[in-house]
Design a protein around this motif. Sequence first.
Motif, PDB file in Angstrom:
ATOM      1  N   ALA A 483     -41.579  89.568  18.361  1.00  0.00           N
ATOM      2  CA  ALA A 483     -43.015  89.654  18.078  1.00  0.00           C
ATOM      3  C   ALA A 483     -43.646  90.901  18.700  1.00  0.00           C
ATOM      4  O   ALA A 483     -44.855  91.111  18.593  1.00  0.00           O
ATOM      5  CB  ALA A 483     -43.723  88.408  18.608  1.00  0.00           C
ATOM      6  N   ASP A 493     -43.332  91.342   8.279  1.00  0.00           N
ATOM      7  CA  ASP A 493     -44.492  91.006   9.095  1.00  0.00           C
ATOM      8  C   ASP A 493     -44.225  89.736   9.906  1.00  0.00           C
ATOM      9  O   ASP A 493     -43.477  88.855   9.481  1.00  0.00           O
ATOM     10  CB  ASP A 493     -45.718  90.787   8.198  1.00  0.00           C
ATOM     11  CG  ASP A 493     -47.000  90.641   9.009  1.00  0.00           C
ATOM     12  OD1 ASP A 493     -47.579  91.669   9.375  1.00  0.00           O
ATOM     13  OD2 ASP A 493     -47.397  89.488   9.274  1.00  0.00           O
ATOM     14  N   ARG A 494     -44.849  89.658  11.080  1.00  0.00           N
ATOM     15  CA  ARG A 494     -44.646  88.500  11.958  1.00  0.00           C
ATOM     16  C   ARG A 494     -45.066  87.193  11.298  1.00  0.00           C
ATOM     17  O   ARG A 494     -44.542  86.130  11.612  1.00  0.00           O
ATOM     18  CB  ARG A 494     -45.399  88.696  13.272  1.00  0.00           C
ATOM     19  CG  ARG A 494     -44.767  89.722  14.186  1.00  0.00           C
ATOM     20  CD  ARG A 494     -45.623  90.056  15.375  1.00  0.00           C
ATOM     21  NE  ARG A 494     -46.826  90.787  14.979  1.00  0.00           N
ATOM     22  CZ  ARG A 494     -47.686  91.320  15.840  1.00  0.00           C
ATOM     23  NH1 ARG A 494     -47.485  91.198  17.138  1.00  0.00           N
ATOM     24  NH2 ARG A 494     -48.735  91.975  15.414  1.00  0.00           N
ATOM     25  N   ASN A 495     -46.024  87.249  10.384  1.00  0.00           N
ATOM     26  CA  ASN A 495     -46.514  86.032   9.719  1.00  0.00           C
ATOM     27  C   ASN A 495     -45.753  85.683   8.440  1.00  0.00           C
ATOM     28  O   ASN A 495     -46.013  84.638   7.846  1.00  0.00           O
ATOM     29  CB  ASN A 495     -48.007  86.179   9.383  1.00  0.00           C
ATOM     30  CG  ASN A 495     -48.874  86.135  10.616  1.00  0.00           C
ATOM     31  OD1 ASN A 495     -48.946  85.122  11.298  1.00  0.00           O
ATOM     32  ND2 ASN A 495     -49.541  87.258  10.914  1.00  0.00           N
ATOM     33  N   ASP A 496     -44.858  86.539   8.003  1.00  0.00           N
ATOM     34  CA  ASP A 496     -44.130  86.286   6.758  1.00  0.00           C
ATOM     35  C   ASP A 496     -43.302  84.999   6.872  1.00  0.00           C
ATOM     36  O   ASP A 496     -42.711  84.720   7.916  1.00  0.00           O
ATOM     37  CB  ASP A 496     -43.206  87.461   6.427  1.00  0.00           C
ATOM     38  CG  ASP A 496     -43.972  88.681   5.940  1.00  0.00           C
ATOM     39  OD1 ASP A 496     -45.156  88.529   5.604  1.00  0.00           O
ATOM     40  OD2 ASP A 496     -43.384  89.785   5.915  1.00  0.00           O
ATOM     41  N   ASP A 497     -43.254  84.275   5.783  1.00  0.00           N
ATOM     42  CA  ASP A 497     -42.457  83.045   5.747  1.00  0.00           C
ATOM     43  C   ASP A 497     -41.818  82.950   4.359  1.00  0.00           C
ATOM     44  O   ASP A 497     -42.484  82.626   3.379  1.00  0.00           O
ATOM     45  CB  ASP A 497     -43.335  81.823   6.027  1.00  0.00           C
ATOM     46  CG  ASP A 497     -42.527  80.558   6.286  1.00  0.00           C
ATOM     47  OD1 ASP A 497     -41.283  80.617   6.175  1.00  0.00           O
ATOM     48  OD2 ASP A 497     -43.125  79.512   6.589  1.00  0.00           O
ATOM     49  N   THR A 508     -38.523  86.103   6.990  1.00  0.00           N
ATOM     50  CA  THR A 508     -39.367  85.211   7.791  1.00  0.00           C
ATOM     51  C   THR A 508     -39.549  85.844   9.166  1.00  0.00           C
ATOM     52  O   THR A 508     -38.568  86.253   9.809  1.00  0.00           O
ATOM     53  CB  THR A 508     -38.718  83.815   7.928  1.00  0.00           C
ATOM     54  OG1 THR A 508     -38.662  83.197   6.640  1.00  0.00           O
ATOM     55  CG2 THR A 508     -39.517  82.933   8.870  1.00  0.00           C
ATOM     56  N   LEU A 511     -43.747  84.779  14.064  1.00  0.00           N
ATOM     57  CA  LEU A 511     -44.785  83.771  14.251  1.00  0.00           C
ATOM     58  C   LEU A 511     -44.480  82.500  13.461  1.00  0.00           C
ATOM     59  O   LEU A 511     -44.780  81.389  13.913  1.00  0.00           O
ATOM     60  CB  LEU A 511     -46.152  84.329  13.867  1.00  0.00           C
ATOM     61  CG  LEU A 511     -46.659  85.480  14.740  1.00  0.00           C
ATOM     62  CD1 LEU A 511     -48.078  85.878  14.344  1.00  0.00           C
ATOM     63  CD2 LEU A 511     -46.621  85.102  16.221  1.00  0.00           C
ATOM     64  N   ALA A 512     -43.887  82.656  12.282  1.00  0.00           N
ATOM     65  CA  ALA A 512     -43.484  81.475  11.505  1.00  0.00           C
ATOM     66  C   ALA A 512     -42.390  80.706  12.240  1.00  0.00           C
ATOM     67  O   ALA A 512     -42.392  79.472  12.276  1.00  0.00           O
ATOM     68  CB  ALA A 512     -43.002  81.890  10.121  1.00  0.00           C
TER      69      ALA A 512
END
Length: 560
Positions: A483, A493-497, A508, A511-512
């Motif tokens: 992160a 991206d850190r939020n990618d899932d 992913t 953060l996910a």
Amino acid sequence: MEVLELEPLKGQKLRLVMVESEYEIDWHLMEPPASQKDFFSELRIMSREYRDFIDKMAEEYEPDFCVEERGTRSDEEFLYDNPLVDVFKKRGIPYGYVDISDNARDYIWSTMSWKQELRNALKNQIARVIAKNPEAKKSDEHFLNLVTWGQYFEQELRENEDDLKFRVREAWMMMGILDRARESKKKNVTAMFICDPRHTDGVSKLCADLDVDLVTVKVKKEVKNPEETTELSNFLKSNHVEVIPIVVKKKEQRQHILYFLDTDQHASPFDMNMAYDAGFDVVIPLGGVTADQAQRLVQDIIFSRGPKGAKYTAIFVGGSNVNQAQEIFEKAVKSLVPPFEVPVIFDPRGACTTASALVAKAEEAVVTLNLGDVEKMKVAVLGGTGPVGRYACVLAAKLGCKVYMVETWSGASKDYVKAVAADLNAQFDVEIKGVFAPNKEQLMAVVQDADMVFSVAKAGVQLLSKEDVDRLRPGKVLLDVNAVPPLGIEGLDRNDDKKELKHEVYGTGSLAIGALKRQVEEALLKKAKEAKGKAVFDQLAAFETAREFLLGKSAAPKAG
């Protein structure tokens, strides 16, 4: 204005006999709508049977004073429309009420009234919009925004009132009881408290905190000699109500304690906060623990609380030194002696819960994106000799994957990586291949061959560039736990899932994965708190929990 101050009695001992009121006692900060008012409770008429029951309780317990929850009754209603006044007067027992002070209530309301005014303004505006355009609630953004804010303030007002109704008022009522006990000057004081049964849990907790002995008396009302008749006159002649006391055995008041055995000088604040949020009353960190100290520490912990205290005790093994933590964990489990056995959690610096979340998210991506059979896939764990990487390799291997533990740090060596893999294979009965890839060509050869790629190197180390990702063949899943910029995989991206980064290459981010890691750790802590006797929560337990959250799979991977 009177200030709420809760202090234990000094030089006195209080026994509190808490008796259920006959009916729920009405209290509200905001006047409820007429539709929510109960016909019979609004009458507030006490039965002769309940009055006689209270008289018997007063005779049995001989309280030095009695107080009752006031609720919304005025002084006149409490003093002149209350049959219990005569009951206690006849016995010479001081009797009064306790509740939050009117000034405090008014002050609290003054801090909340603007929210009610805004909520009402929103309701009026919503009504006007609907009157003007009945179809607005289907698509009008302004209308939806009004409703969202209206619901927010409505919920917040109700939550605030519930908090006042129970937690805050219970503290005020307990303060009133303690103040009356101090006035008595007696060393041993007995008080009777008549209150709504919904206060039982809150008052019990306060009594435990304030060293007050509590006796809880519940009320059971029965119709004796019942006859089935719809004729009211016949029913009243042939039946009568009996009030039966039920003395509730006082629960053993023990605090749930979690002991941290940590290889580092200071135990992780992250894990300690998680433990408190999971419900432990006390968290005790023991830093700088070594494996040869584990047995002595564990047995000091379990023997000191006795067999009954074991169900209120748990142990958490952590630290940055994974090998040492693993040895401490194994010795801790072996040191448990029946009937003093307690739950033990193993999660050195979050390695087990992070690895379990990482592998579970990878499995979820493969399943939901229909990329094939997980058991037949190749997994490249980049930075795999670190704490998270080691357990990620083990868990992926337990799923049946072909696992490559890849070390890219030039300061390592081929022999070192192979030795780490061999140790894991022997310890966990898995097959992991160690690969030393200090240059880009060697790294990309492994990555291109893999179906799933885990980036688990230390924070701030980029393993794959955007150009590297663009070169990847379709059908891959990339996951990055880093992160801290630069991220392990550029462009992810850190939020990618499960985001498609290029054609059939999905990613992913940290953060996910981290959100699931927190869920898993909290769940393990709660399970340990509730567990009775010996229970082990390691990387396999963490992985099973993560899979349950994502896929509803309760079966653990292959044991070893």
